[in-house]
Write a protein that holds these residues in place. Structure first.
Motif, PDB file in Angstrom:
ATOM      1  N   GLN A   1       0.845  -1.197   0.000  1.00 21.96           N
ATOM      2  CA  GLN A   1       0.000   0.000   0.000  1.00 21.96           C
ATOM      3  C   GLN A   1       0.879   1.245   0.000  1.00 21.96           C
ATOM      4  O   GLN A   1       1.836   1.326   0.754  1.00 21.96           O
ATOM      5  N   VAL A   2       0.548   2.190  -0.852  1.00 21.06           N
ATOM      6  CA  VAL A   2       1.294   3.450  -0.949  1.00 21.06           C
ATOM      7  C   VAL A   2       0.363   4.592  -0.587  1.00 21.06           C
ATOM      8  O   VAL A   2      -0.767   4.666  -1.073  1.00 21.06           O
ATOM      9  N   LEU A   3       0.822   5.508   0.284  1.00 25.41           N
ATOM     10  CA  LEU A   3       0.040   6.682   0.652  1.00 25.41           C
ATOM     11  C   LEU A   3       0.387   7.816  -0.312  1.00 25.41           C
ATOM     12  O   LEU A   3       1.438   8.450  -0.208  1.00 25.41           O
ATOM     13  N   VAL A   4      -0.491   8.053  -1.275  1.00 24.89           N
ATOM     14  CA  VAL A   4      -0.271   9.068  -2.299  1.00 24.89           C
ATOM     15  C   VAL A   4      -0.616  10.437  -1.725  1.00 24.89           C
ATOM     16  O   VAL A   4      -1.689  10.629  -1.121  1.00 24.89           O
TER      17      VAL A   4
ATOM     18  N   THR B   1      -0.027  13.441  -3.678  1.00 24.27           N
ATOM     19  CA  THR B   1      -0.185  14.413  -4.759  1.00 24.27           C
ATOM     20  C   THR B   1      -1.665  14.693  -4.985  1.00 24.27           C
ATOM     21  O   THR B   1      -2.511  13.830  -4.723  1.00 24.27           O
ATOM     22  N   PRO B   2      -2.005  15.919  -5.448  1.00 25.97           N
ATOM     23  CA  PRO B   2      -3.418  16.306  -5.631  1.00 25.97           C
ATOM     24  C   PRO B   2      -4.164  15.293  -6.496  1.00 25.97           C
ATOM     25  O   PRO B   2      -3.593  14.752  -7.450  1.00 25.97           O
ATOM     26  N   PRO B   3      -5.405  15.006  -6.147  1.00 27.90           N
ATOM     27  CA  PRO B   3      -6.226  15.667  -5.118  1.00 27.90           C
ATOM     28  C   PRO B   3      -5.942  15.211  -3.688  1.00 27.90           C
ATOM     29  O   PRO B   3      -6.610  15.669  -2.762  1.00 27.90           O
ATOM     30  N   CYS B   4      -4.973  14.322  -3.492  1.00 30.27           N
ATOM     31  CA  CYS B   4      -4.582  13.899  -2.154  1.00 30.27           C
ATOM     32  C   CYS B   4      -3.592  14.912  -1.587  1.00 30.27           C
ATOM     33  O   CYS B   4      -3.103  15.791  -2.294  1.00 30.27           O
ATOM     34  N   SER B   5      -3.254  14.774  -0.294  1.00 26.60           N
ATOM     35  CA  SER B   5      -2.320  15.699   0.331  1.00 26.60           C
ATOM     36  C   SER B   5      -1.590  15.006   1.465  1.00 26.60           C
ATOM     37  O   SER B   5      -1.924  13.874   1.842  1.00 26.60           O
ATOM     38  N   VAL B   6      -0.585  15.689   2.025  1.00 25.81           N
ATOM     39  CA  VAL B   6       0.169  15.129   3.144  1.00 25.81           C
ATOM     40  C   VAL B   6      -0.743  14.916   4.354  1.00 25.81           C
ATOM     41  O   VAL B   6      -0.628  13.923   5.072  1.00 25.81           O
ATOM     42  N   THR B   7      -1.649  15.842   4.576  1.00 28.48           N
ATOM     43  CA  THR B   7      -2.566  15.723   5.713  1.00 28.48           C
ATOM     44  C   THR B   7      -3.729  14.780   5.429  1.00 28.48           C
ATOM     45  O   THR B   7      -4.367  14.276   6.350  1.00 28.48           O
ATOM     46  N   SER B   8      -4.003  14.540   4.157  1.00 30.41           N
ATOM     47  CA  SER B   8      -5.090  13.628   3.776  1.00 30.41           C
ATOM     48  C   SER B   8      -4.630  12.728   2.630  1.00 30.41           C
ATOM     49  O   SER B   8      -5.081  12.868   1.480  1.00 30.41           O
ATOM     50  N   PRO B   9      -3.712  11.800   2.932  1.00 34.82           N
ATOM     51  CA  PRO B   9      -3.170  10.938   1.880  1.00 34.82           C
ATOM     52  C   PRO B   9      -4.191   9.913   1.403  1.00 34.82           C
ATOM     53  O   PRO B   9      -5.133   9.575   2.118  1.00 34.82           O
ATOM     54  N   CYS B  10      -3.971   9.411   0.207  1.00 34.63           N
ATOM     55  CA  CYS B  10      -4.872   8.415  -0.384  1.00 34.63           C
ATOM     56  C   CYS B  10      -4.187   7.045  -0.405  1.00 34.63           C
ATOM     57  O   CYS B  10      -3.194   6.868  -1.137  1.00 34.63           O
ATOM     58  N   PRO B  11      -4.674   6.078   0.371  1.00 36.45           N
ATOM     59  CA  PRO B  11      -4.116   4.722   0.308  1.00 36.45           C
ATOM     60  C   PRO B  11      -4.361   4.133  -1.081  1.00 36.45           C
ATOM     61  O   PRO B  11      -5.506   4.050  -1.537  1.00 36.45           O
ATOM     62  N   THR B  12      -3.279   3.726  -1.752  1.00 31.68           N
ATOM     63  CA  THR B  12      -3.372   3.295  -3.147  1.00 31.68           C
ATOM     64  C   THR B  12      -2.591   2.002  -3.362  1.00 31.68           C
ATOM     65  O   THR B  12      -1.548   1.789  -2.743  1.00 31.68           O
ATOM     66  N   THR B  13      -3.112   1.181  -4.224  1.00 25.47           N
ATOM     67  CA  THR B  13      -2.442  -0.071  -4.579  1.00 25.47           C
ATOM     68  C   THR B  13      -1.913   0.031  -6.006  1.00 25.47           C
ATOM     69  O   THR B  13      -2.662   0.400  -6.918  1.00 25.47           O
ATOM     70  N   PHE B  14      -0.645  -0.298  -6.186  1.00 21.60           N
ATOM     71  CA  PHE B  14      -0.017  -0.291  -7.507  1.00 21.60           C
ATOM     72  C   PHE B  14       0.447  -1.701  -7.869  1.00 21.60           C
ATOM     73  O   PHE B  14       0.898  -2.452  -6.996  1.00 21.60           O
ATOM     74  N   SER B  15       0.354  -2.031  -9.139  1.00 20.23           N
ATOM     75  CA  SER B  15       1.002  -3.252  -9.608  1.00 20.23           C
ATOM     76  C   SER B  15       2.493  -2.981  -9.761  1.00 20.23           C
ATOM     77  O   SER B  15       2.927  -1.829  -9.823  1.00 20.23           O
ATOM     78  N   ASP B  16       3.301  -4.038  -9.787  1.00 21.56           N
ATOM     79  CA  ASP B  16       4.747  -3.910  -9.945  1.00 21.56           C
ATOM     80  C   ASP B  16       5.181  -4.518 -11.273  1.00 21.56           C
ATOM     81  O   ASP B  16       4.609  -5.520 -11.727  1.00 21.56           O
ATOM     82  N   SER B  17       6.178  -3.909 -11.877  1.00 25.19           N
ATOM     83  CA  SER B  17       6.634  -4.345 -13.202  1.00 25.19           C
ATOM     84  C   SER B  17       7.885  -5.205 -13.114  1.00 25.19           C
ATOM     85  O   SER B  17       8.685  -5.094 -12.169  1.00 25.19           O
ATOM     86  N   GLY B  18       8.054  -6.037 -14.109  1.00 20.89           N
ATOM     87  CA  GLY B  18       9.283  -6.798 -14.296  1.00 20.89           C
ATOM     88  C   GLY B  18       9.887  -6.434 -15.644  1.00 20.89           C
ATOM     89  O   GLY B  18       9.190  -5.956 -16.540  1.00 20.89           O
ATOM     90  N   GLN B  19      11.171  -6.641 -15.760  1.00 19.78           N
ATOM     91  CA  GLN B  19      11.857  -6.376 -17.026  1.00 19.78           C
ATOM     92  C   GLN B  19      12.898  -7.461 -17.254  1.00 19.78           C
ATOM     93  O   GLN B  19      13.741  -7.713 -16.384  1.00 19.78           O
ATOM     94  N   VAL B  20      12.812  -8.108 -18.400  1.00 15.66           N
ATOM     95  CA  VAL B  20      13.748  -9.172 -18.733  1.00 15.66           C
ATOM     96  C   VAL B  20      14.505  -8.808 -20.001  1.00 15.66           C
ATOM     97  O   VAL B  20      13.956  -8.192 -20.919  1.00 15.66           O
ATOM     98  N   ILE B  21      15.792  -9.139 -20.030  1.00 15.09           N
ATOM     99  CA  ILE B  21      16.610  -8.957 -21.230  1.00 15.09           C
ATOM    100  C   ILE B  21      16.994 -10.347 -21.724  1.00 15.09           C
ATOM    101  O   ILE B  21      17.628 -11.129 -21.010  1.00 15.09           O
TER     102      ILE B  21
ATOM    103  N   ASN C   1       4.620  -3.427   3.877  1.00 10.40           N
ATOM    104  CA  ASN C   1       4.104  -2.067   3.831  1.00 10.40           C
ATOM    105  C   ASN C   1       5.273  -1.147   4.164  1.00 10.40           C
ATOM    106  O   ASN C   1       5.498  -0.780   5.311  1.00 10.40           O
ATOM    107  N   PHE C   2       6.040  -0.790   3.133  1.00  4.48           N
ATOM    108  CA  PHE C   2       7.269  -0.038   3.301  1.00  4.48           C
ATOM    109  C   PHE C   2       6.985   1.463   3.386  1.00  4.48           C
ATOM    110  O   PHE C   2       5.905   1.927   3.028  1.00  4.48           O
ATOM    111  N   GLY C   3       7.987   2.229   3.833  1.00  5.29           N
ATOM    112  CA  GLY C   3       7.830   3.675   3.936  1.00  5.29           C
ATOM    113  C   GLY C   3       7.608   4.313   2.588  1.00  5.29           C
ATOM    114  O   GLY C   3       8.162   3.899   1.562  1.00  5.29           O
ATOM    115  N   ASP C   4       6.787   5.354   2.558  1.00  8.76           N
ATOM    116  CA  ASP C   4       6.429   6.019   1.308  1.00  8.76           C
ATOM    117  C   ASP C   4       7.214   7.290   1.044  1.00  8.76           C
ATOM    118  O   ASP C   4       7.152   7.842  -0.038  1.00  8.76           O
ATOM    119  N   SER C   5       7.922   7.819   2.038  1.00 11.19           N
ATOM    120  CA  SER C   5       8.607   9.076   1.852  1.00 11.19           C
ATOM    121  C   SER C   5      10.032   8.848   1.356  1.00 11.19           C
ATOM    122  O   SER C   5      10.562   7.741   1.482  1.00 11.19           O
TER     123      SER C   5
END
Length: 204
Positions: free
Chosen positions: A60-63, A65-85, A200-204
């Motif tokens: 979980q990442v606490l976003v 950036t607008p419309p979210c803010s430091v005082t009112s962050p938005c809990p967000t889920t992101f997928s993660d990418s892989g890269q193969v050569i 749930n790692f640090g977001d800053s």
């Protein structure tokens, strides 16, 4: 005694042939796929989209950036990418690959395991999944292919969902198998591994 010695010699030779030559004989294609590197990048957080040999997958990442803010962050889920050569290597080193040997990757499979042997999907590790991706490995040179390594849905399912309110980290190994065909229709595949640490790692 002479017959026994001959039989033992044949058995030893066959064992050596199987162990050393199984990969070379695998499949009908005259080439094999080689993974030069397999890396992952978090989809959100301070290390977003930075590829490395170990993926720190933030559940979980606490976003802020607008419309979210430091005082009112938005809990967000992101997928993660892989890269193969990927690149090709001929089974017969005396014969260089040609354009007919180009391999088009069309799908992949991801399975998560743990070193402690606790590998029950949905309990100890995320569920395995199949994905579609398209990229062509040329007869010479390399191809870089980006794909989804950790899905959004995995982070809202057990066991990752429980990490949102926990300081625990689940250490896994993602085994990624890529499947494709060369230009004359021969099937070919290769598997690589990457460490994926969930928490749930640090977001800053």
């Amino acid at each position: 005694m002479r017959v026994l010695g001959l039989a033992a010699g044949i058995a030893t030779s066959l064992a050596a042939m199987v162990s050393c030559g199984d990969v070379i004989r695998q499949g009908q294609s005259p080439v094999v796929l080689v993974i030069n590197s397999l890396q992952g990048a978090s989809g959100g957080g301070h290390a977003a989209n930075t590829f490395s040999g170990t993926l720190f997958s933030d559940v979980q990442v606490l976003v802020t950036t607008p419309p979210c803010s430091v005082t009112s962050p938005c809990p967000t889920t992101f997928s993660d990418s892989g890269q193969v050569i990927l690149q090709l290597a001929p089974k017969n080193v005396a014969i260089a690959p040609t354009s007919n040997n180009q391999v088009t990757i069309t799908r992949y499979h991801v399975e998560f395991i743990r070193a402690d042997g606790r590998n029950t999907p949905g309990v100890d590790v995320p569920y395995a999944f199949d994905g579609a991706v398209t990229g062509t490995v040329p007869d010479t040179g390399t191809a870089s292919i980006t794909f989804e390594l950790v899905r959004h849905t995995a982070k809202v399912e057990s066991p990752l969902a429980q990490l949102v309110n926990s300081s625990a980290v689940i250490y896994t190994i993602a085994q990624v198998t890529f499947y494709g065909t060369d230009l004359v229709g021969n099937a070919i595949s290769i598997m690589g591994s990457i460490a994926v640490d969930f928490g749930n790692f640090g977001d800053s």
